[in-house]
Design a protein around this motif. Sequence first.
Motif, short mmCIF file in Angstrom:
data_model
loop_
_atom_site.label_atom_id
_atom_site.label_comp_id
_atom_site.label_asym_id
_atom_site.label_seq_id
_atom_site.Cartn_x
_atom_site.Cartn_y
_atom_site.Cartn_z
N SER A 11 -0.60 1.59 33.10
CA SER A 11 -0.97 -0.14 33.14
C SER A 11 -1.34 -0.28 34.86
O SER A 11 -0.86 0.54 35.58
CB SER A 11 0.05 -0.91 33.05
OG SER A 11 1.37 -0.16 32.79
N PRO A 12 -2.27 -1.15 34.94
CA PRO A 12 -2.69 -1.30 36.29
C PRO A 12 -1.41 -1.83 37.19
O PRO A 12 -0.34 -2.42 36.61
CB PRO A 12 -3.69 -2.29 36.25
CG PRO A 12 -3.45 -3.18 34.76
CD PRO A 12 -2.68 -2.13 33.85
N PRO A 13 -1.40 -1.58 38.53
CA PRO A 13 -0.48 -2.14 39.23
C PRO A 13 -0.35 -3.67 39.28
O PRO A 13 -1.32 -4.33 39.17
CB PRO A 13 -0.83 -1.67 40.69
CG PRO A 13 -2.07 -1.27 40.60
CD PRO A 13 -2.62 -0.91 39.19
N GLY A 14 1.01 -4.05 39.20
CA GLY A 14 1.25 -5.25 39.08
C GLY A 14 1.25 -5.86 37.63
O GLY A 14 1.56 -7.26 37.45
N ALA A 15 1.06 -5.19 36.94
CA ALA A 15 0.91 -5.51 35.41
C ALA A 15 2.19 -5.66 34.82
O ALA A 15 3.29 -5.32 35.46
CB ALA A 15 0.07 -4.82 34.58
N PHE A 16 2.41 -6.20 33.74
CA PHE A 16 3.50 -6.28 32.96
C PHE A 16 3.57 -5.71 31.58
O PHE A 16 2.39 -5.36 31.17
CB PHE A 16 3.96 -7.55 32.64
CG PHE A 16 2.89 -8.62 32.02
CD1 PHE A 16 2.97 -8.43 30.65
CD2 PHE A 16 2.09 -9.22 32.63
CE1 PHE A 16 1.90 -9.40 29.99
CE2 PHE A 16 1.22 -10.04 32.05
CZ PHE A 16 1.10 -10.00 30.72
N ARG A 57 8.69 -7.58 31.80
CA ARG A 57 8.35 -7.61 30.51
C ARG A 57 8.03 -9.26 29.79
O ARG A 57 8.89 -9.96 30.31
CB ARG A 57 9.17 -6.70 29.46
CG ARG A 57 9.67 -5.38 29.90
CD ARG A 57 10.29 -4.67 28.90
NE ARG A 57 11.67 -5.13 28.43
CZ ARG A 57 12.50 -4.77 27.62
NH1 ARG A 57 12.21 -3.60 26.96
NH2 ARG A 57 13.46 -5.46 27.52
N VAL A 58 7.07 -9.15 29.08
CA VAL A 58 6.55 -10.52 28.45
C VAL A 58 6.41 -10.60 27.11
O VAL A 58 5.62 -9.52 26.57
CB VAL A 58 5.41 -10.92 29.38
CG1 VAL A 58 5.07 -12.44 28.96
CG2 VAL A 58 5.63 -11.05 30.88
N GLY A 59 6.83 -11.51 26.45
CA GLY A 59 6.54 -11.65 25.17
C GLY A 59 6.07 -13.11 24.71
O GLY A 59 6.11 -13.88 25.49
N PHE A 60 5.29 -13.01 23.66
CA PHE A 60 4.36 -14.32 23.33
C PHE A 60 4.57 -14.63 21.73
O PHE A 60 4.57 -13.49 20.96
CB PHE A 60 2.95 -14.11 23.43
CG PHE A 60 2.77 -13.68 24.85
CD1 PHE A 60 2.41 -14.32 26.07
CD2 PHE A 60 2.46 -12.22 25.06
CE1 PHE A 60 2.00 -13.83 27.27
CE2 PHE A 60 2.07 -11.66 26.31
CZ PHE A 60 1.93 -12.69 27.46
N ARG A 84 -1.03 -13.27 32.68
CA ARG A 84 -1.95 -12.04 33.38
C ARG A 84 -2.05 -12.51 34.78
O ARG A 84 -2.11 -11.87 35.64
CB ARG A 84 -3.12 -11.72 32.66
CG ARG A 84 -3.09 -10.53 31.86
CD ARG A 84 -4.37 -10.21 31.30
NE ARG A 84 -4.26 -9.42 30.04
CZ ARG A 84 -4.52 -10.01 28.75
NH1 ARG A 84 -5.25 -11.02 28.88
NH2 ARG A 84 -4.29 -9.27 27.72
N ALA A 85 -2.49 -13.69 34.96
CA ALA A 85 -2.66 -14.36 36.20
C ALA A 85 -1.44 -14.65 37.04
O ALA A 85 -1.37 -14.74 38.39
CB ALA A 85 -3.35 -15.86 36.21
N VAL A 86 -0.24 -14.97 36.47
CA VAL A 86 0.82 -15.79 37.24
C VAL A 86 2.13 -14.67 37.41
O VAL A 86 2.72 -14.61 38.34
CB VAL A 86 1.48 -17.01 36.55
CG1 VAL A 86 2.75 -17.38 37.38
CG2 VAL A 86 0.26 -18.02 36.69
N VAL A 87 2.36 -13.84 36.15
CA VAL A 87 3.85 -13.30 36.41
C VAL A 87 3.49 -12.16 37.30
O VAL A 87 4.61 -11.78 38.06
CB VAL A 87 3.91 -12.70 34.57
CG1 VAL A 87 4.90 -11.59 34.81
CG2 VAL A 87 4.22 -13.84 33.80
N PRO A 88 2.35 -11.20 37.35
CA PRO A 88 2.62 -10.31 38.52
C PRO A 88 2.73 -10.95 39.86
O PRO A 88 3.40 -10.18 40.66
CB PRO A 88 1.03 -9.86 38.54
CG PRO A 88 0.75 -9.82 37.05
CD PRO A 88 1.09 -11.05 36.62
#
Length: 127
Positions: A11-16, A57-60, A84-88
């Motif tokens: 995963s890219p850095p800062g991703a979840f 970790r994020v769930g939808f 993707r825009a806010v959580v990192p």
Amino acid sequence: MVPDTPPPGESPPGAFSVLRQRADFLAAARAQRVPMPAFLLQARLRDPSEPAETAVRVGFTCSKKVGNAVARNRAKRRLREIARAVVPVDGQPGWDYVLIGRADATATHGFDAMKTDLARALRKLHK
């Protein structure tokens, strides 16, 4: 391959990472809740006895109240994009977040307003 994309499987850095197990969703449902106009945010700090994973970790999820499959998938796509825009930026390592779509509101609420709402909800949660 584009130079900014991570290798396959990383995963890219800062991703979840994305929650997929029902038990994780149920654990978040028993934890803190922050209602917003277009969604409900549920969050929990993972127990240290759980397997060590420091990533956010994020769930939808969207219930059938949101609409048919097309409407639910559209709502979940919008929730994924705001995450993707806010959580990192505003998310805390070691936390699980679940974004739950609301009937009519998730699909029609302004995208920038939803991003602002998520940032505000995360700040309120981590005060």
